[in-house]
Design an enzyme around this catalytic site. Structure first.
Site, PDB file in Angstrom:
ATOM      1  N   ALA A  36      26.706  39.965   7.010  1.00 36.06           N
ATOM      2  CA  ALA A  36      28.183  39.561   6.391  1.00 36.06           C
ATOM      3  C   ALA A  36      28.078  39.927   4.839  1.00 36.06           C
ATOM      4  O   ALA A  36      29.308  40.059   4.506  1.00 36.06           O
ATOM      5  CB  ALA A  36      28.421  38.264   6.941  1.00 36.06           C
ATOM      6  N   PRO A  52      28.010  40.889   1.040  1.00 32.12           N
ATOM      7  CA  PRO A  52      28.454  39.868   0.251  1.00 32.12           C
ATOM      8  C   PRO A  52      29.778  39.174   0.813  1.00 32.12           C
ATOM      9  O   PRO A  52      30.108  38.331   0.093  1.00 32.12           O
ATOM     10  CB  PRO A  52      28.549  40.465  -1.191  1.00 32.12           C
ATOM     11  CG  PRO A  52      28.841  41.963  -0.750  1.00 32.12           C
ATOM     12  CD  PRO A  52      28.023  42.261   0.430  1.00 32.12           C
ATOM     13  N   GLY A  53      30.262  39.839   1.702  1.00 28.71           N
ATOM     14  CA  GLY A  53      31.353  38.898   2.474  1.00 28.71           C
ATOM     15  C   GLY A  53      32.820  39.514   2.234  1.00 28.71           C
ATOM     16  O   GLY A  53      33.665  38.534   2.813  1.00 28.71           O
ATOM     17  N   SER A  54      33.006  40.774   1.882  1.00 30.97           N
ATOM     18  CA  SER A  54      34.549  40.889   1.655  1.00 30.97           C
ATOM     19  C   SER A  54      35.150  41.092   3.159  1.00 30.97           C
ATOM     20  O   SER A  54      36.359  40.790   3.169  1.00 30.97           O
ATOM     21  CB  SER A  54      34.534  42.383   0.905  1.00 30.97           C
ATOM     22  OG  SER A  54      33.617  43.376   1.364  1.00 30.97           O
ATOM     23  N   ASP A 110      23.471  36.735   7.730  1.00 29.37           N
ATOM     24  CA  ASP A 110      22.866  37.734   7.089  1.00 29.37           C
ATOM     25  C   ASP A 110      21.505  37.231   6.997  1.00 29.37           C
ATOM     26  O   ASP A 110      20.953  36.480   6.770  1.00 29.37           O
ATOM     27  CB  ASP A 110      23.582  37.865   5.366  1.00 29.37           C
ATOM     28  CG  ASP A 110      23.123  39.466   5.117  1.00 29.37           C
ATOM     29  OD1 ASP A 110      23.969  40.138   4.923  1.00 29.37           O
ATOM     30  OD2 ASP A 110      22.012  39.486   4.503  1.00 29.37           O
ATOM     31  N   ASP A 134      17.881  37.268  11.478  1.00 29.63           N
ATOM     32  CA  ASP A 134      17.880  38.735  11.590  1.00 29.63           C
ATOM     33  C   ASP A 134      18.874  38.852  12.676  1.00 29.63           C
ATOM     34  O   ASP A 134      18.724  38.319  13.768  1.00 29.63           O
ATOM     35  CB  ASP A 134      16.358  39.212  12.071  1.00 29.63           C
ATOM     36  CG  ASP A 134      16.244  40.378  12.337  1.00 29.63           C
ATOM     37  OD1 ASP A 134      17.391  40.980  12.752  1.00 29.63           O
ATOM     38  OD2 ASP A 134      15.129  40.788  12.915  1.00 29.63           O
ATOM     39  N   ASP A 142      28.409  45.406  10.814  1.00 29.64           N
ATOM     40  CA  ASP A 142      28.595  46.170   9.748  1.00 29.64           C
ATOM     41  C   ASP A 142      27.260  46.387   9.340  1.00 29.64           C
ATOM     42  O   ASP A 142      26.767  45.828   8.097  1.00 29.64           O
ATOM     43  CB  ASP A 142      29.554  45.498   8.664  1.00 29.64           C
ATOM     44  CG  ASP A 142      29.929  46.229   7.616  1.00 29.64           C
ATOM     45  OD1 ASP A 142      29.941  47.435   7.792  1.00 29.64           O
ATOM     46  OD2 ASP A 142      30.171  45.897   6.489  1.00 29.64           O
ATOM     47  N   CYS A 199      28.181  52.664   6.343  1.00 21.21           N
ATOM     48  CA  CYS A 199      28.822  53.437   5.240  1.00 21.21           C
ATOM     49  C   CYS A 199      28.202  54.715   4.842  1.00 21.21           C
ATOM     50  O   CYS A 199      27.685  55.198   3.833  1.00 21.21           O
ATOM     51  CB  CYS A 199      28.905  52.593   3.853  1.00 21.21           C
ATOM     52  SG  CYS A 199      27.289  51.647   3.810  1.00 21.21           S
TER      53      CYS A 199
HETATM   54  C1  LIG Z   1      26.680  47.087   4.585  1.00 22.30           C
HETATM   55  S1  LIG Z   1      26.120  45.291   4.231  1.00 22.30           S
HETATM   56  C2  LIG Z   1      27.136  44.290   4.805  1.00 22.30           C
HETATM   57  C3  LIG Z   1      28.538  44.256   3.889  1.00 22.30           C
HETATM   58  C4  LIG Z   1      29.480  43.084   4.457  1.00 22.30           C
HETATM   59  N1  LIG Z   1      29.809  43.300   5.917  1.00 22.30           N
HETATM   60  C5  LIG Z   1      30.501  43.046   3.539  1.00 22.30           C
HETATM   61  O1  LIG Z   1      31.863  43.535   4.020  1.00 22.30           O
HETATM   62  O2  LIG Z   1      30.510  42.727   2.456  1.00 22.30           O
HETATM   63  C6  LIG Z   1      24.619  44.993   5.253  1.00 22.30           C
HETATM   64  C7  LIG Z   1      24.210  43.740   5.241  1.00 22.30           C
HETATM   65  O3  LIG Z   1      23.269  43.711   6.263  1.00 22.30           O
HETATM   66  C8  LIG Z   1      22.200  42.911   5.835  1.00 22.30           C
HETATM   67  N2  LIG Z   1      20.961  42.961   6.710  1.00 22.30           N
HETATM   68  C9  LIG Z   1      20.162  43.787   6.715  1.00 22.30           C
HETATM   69  N3  LIG Z   1      19.284  43.612   7.765  1.00 22.30           N
HETATM   70  C10 LIG Z   1      19.757  42.882   8.328  1.00 22.30           C
HETATM   71  C11 LIG Z   1      19.278  42.323   9.572  1.00 22.30           C
HETATM   72  N4  LIG Z   1      18.254  42.610  10.329  1.00 22.30           N
HETATM   73  N5  LIG Z   1      20.033  41.121  10.155  1.00 22.30           N
HETATM   74  C12 LIG Z   1      21.041  40.766   9.327  1.00 22.30           C
HETATM   75  N6  LIG Z   1      21.516  41.489   8.233  1.00 22.30           N
HETATM   76  C13 LIG Z   1      20.866  42.358   7.998  1.00 22.30           C
HETATM   77  C14 LIG Z   1      21.949  43.153   4.389  1.00 22.30           C
HETATM   78  O4  LIG Z   1      21.297  41.992   3.836  1.00 22.30           O
HETATM   79  C15 LIG Z   1      23.258  43.351   3.836  1.00 22.30           C
HETATM   80  O5  LIG Z   1      23.919  42.406   3.285  1.00 22.30           O
END
Ligand SMILES: C[S@@+](CC[C@H](N)C(=O)[O-])C[C@H]1O[C@@H](n2cnc3c(N)ncnc32)[C@H](O)[C@@H]1O
Length: 440
Positions: free
Chosen positions: A178, A180-182, A206, A234, A257, A310
């Site tokens: 989630a 940074p949460g947008s 996250d 995780d 995401d 992305c």
């Molecule tokens: C693409 S960003 C998410 C952007 C977010 N959904 C938003 O809209 O602001 C991916 C996120 O996945 C988190 N992440 C990476 N591996 C992960 C895992 N195994 N479990 C949960 N989160 C994870 C990262 O810390 C990062 O914040």
């Protein structure tokens, strides 16, 4: 670890001063020419995408030019804000007329997105906006309103997954990655849209503690709600959550995401130009599948999940979706999303792709692997399905923009029955989500 956003808001210090008049990400602030210094070239990247067929070769120059341009400014007015229409009106009255009267051809008035009328975009970069006398006033207005929680600065593509999920006020929503949460904010707005005290809620998860902190203290602080809990776990091991009666909660909506190579975000993260290789995606493949699988396991029968990244790389998109469909043994199916957001331009997904390593060595199957250390990296699920399997999966529904999965009765695994689930894989912009069960 669970944080209630209400407790956080309740503890907010009195007299808290608004943050300085600047966007959080200040890389393009005057004096900081970070974007300019980066050479926007990476031969492997171009070669890789020429080979992948994700768009027709005649569009290649257009693709390249788009990635080399600055990121356009986009923002959206918050969905549950009572005075939203009035605020939009105020913005248009105070600034748009003046901008047009100035008659400067280099200036583009922000336009409402055809598929999301409360969201606006101008092709101009943030630097260009801030250095123009009238647009700078608009910029200041946007910063102030963002601080007040009335609008969010967000990339246009990032707004799509929540719109596809379309949660309602009684939905339980799991946002697996989630921060940074947008998108979390957008999902919360949607469940609050017609209900100040919705029955539903969003669990925003996250794995990264610092990013969870950012999600709570930067993003959620602008949004007053008791309908959000933040967890730090995780996503591939997200636990099954019990309700007050001891029943296991199944989610109506899941957003996956997922973490990805981010190679669709070159305009926002210019350092990717220097370091990108095809190996980035190979290293994330198993994690992406594990997160997607956990999300599907937590999904209610008849629920809907969006898988998004992305990256435009089929290894991170179609290959993951194909493996998820295989694992689901018929309990998930991709849906054609063309009737959702009909004004959004989208491309079909690909059904075939190529697997390259860091040095652009091509692998056609796991039998091509000679190096011991690559044996764990080059796995069967990286390779495209047969034509027949791709047809059965409707894999072309996965898309350069996004697609959905609908659902038919069946089992995801031996321990959980699912049917009617919809999955929407979303490609070429940043996002995904899931959770952990007691089993395996
Ligand atoms: C693409 S960003 C998410 C952007 C977010 N959904 C938003 O809209 O602001 C991916 C996120 O996945 C988190 N992440 C990476 N591996 C992960 C895992 N195994 N479990 C949960 N989160 C994870 C990262 O810390 C990062 O914040």
């Amino acid at each position: 670890m669970v944080h209630s956003s209400r407790r956080r808001i309740g503890n907010k210090k009195k007299g808290h001063e608004p943050r300085p008049n600047t966007w959080r990400d200040d890389r393009d602030a005057p004096g900081n020419q970070g974007y300019r210094e980066v050479l926007k070239e990476n031969e492997k990247y171009w070669q890789f995408y020429k080979e992948q067929n994700v768009f027709p070769l005649e569009q290649f120059d257009e693709f390249r030019a788009a990635l080399q341009r600055d990121l356009p400014v986009s923002f959206r007015f918050q969905g549950c804000h009572k005075d939203r229409e009035q605020l939009i009106h105020e913005m248009e009255n105070r600034f748009f007329g003046k901008i047009m009267e100035a008659g400067d051809t280099a200036v583009c008035v922000p336009k409402s997105l055809p598929w999301y009328k409360e969201a606006y975009q101008t092709p101009m970069s943030r630097t260009a906006v801030r250095s123009h006398p009238i647009l700078a006033q608009l910029h200041n207005f946007l910063v102030t309103e963002a601080e007040l929680g009335n609008l969010s600065r967000q990339e246009a593509v990032s707004m799509i997954p929540p719109l596809l999920l379309a949660p309602t006020s009684d939905h339980y929503v799991l946002d697996l990655c989630a921060a940074p949460g947008s998108k979390t904010t957008q999902l919360l707005e949607m469940i609050h849209e017609n209900d100040e005290n919705p029955k539903g809620m969003v669990i925003a998860n996250d794995v990264d503690m610092k990013r969870c902190y950012m999600l709570i203290h930067h993003t959620l602080k602008r949004f007053r709600t008791a309908a959000c809990a933040v967890t730090c776990e995780d996503a591939a091991r997200f636990p099954q959550i019990a309700d007050n009666d001891g029943g296991l909660i199944q989610f109506d909506r899941v957003l996956a995401d997922v973490i990805c190579s981010g190679d669709g975000t070159l305009r926002k993260n210019p350092e990717i130009w220097k370091k990108w290789t095809p190996q980035d995606a190979l290293g994330l493949h198993r994690m992406q599948i594990a997160i997607a699988r956990k999300g599907a396991q937590q999904l209610k029968v008849g629920g809907r999940m969006v898988y998004s990244t992305c990256s435009m790389n089929p290894i991170e998109d179609e290959a993951v979706v194909a493996q998820l469909l295989r694992d689901s043994k018929g309990s998930l199916r991709l849906m054609d999303t063309s009737t959702l957001l009909p004004e959004l331009k989208r491309e079909n997904g690909v059904t075939s792709w190529k697997v390259f390593d860091r040095d652009m060595k091509l692998y056609t199957s796991t039998e091509d692997v000679t190096e011991e250390k690559m044996k764990k990296v080059i796995v069967n699920s990286l390779f495209p399905p047969t034509e027949e399997e791709a047809r059965e999966m409707n894999l072309h529904f996965t898309s350069g923009s996004f697609n959905q999965i609908a659902m038919k009765p069946g089992q995801i695994n031996q321990k959980s029955q699912r049917s009617g689930v919809q999955i929407v894989p979303f490609v070429a912009s940043p996002f995904w989500g899931f959770s952990r069960q007691n089993q395996d």
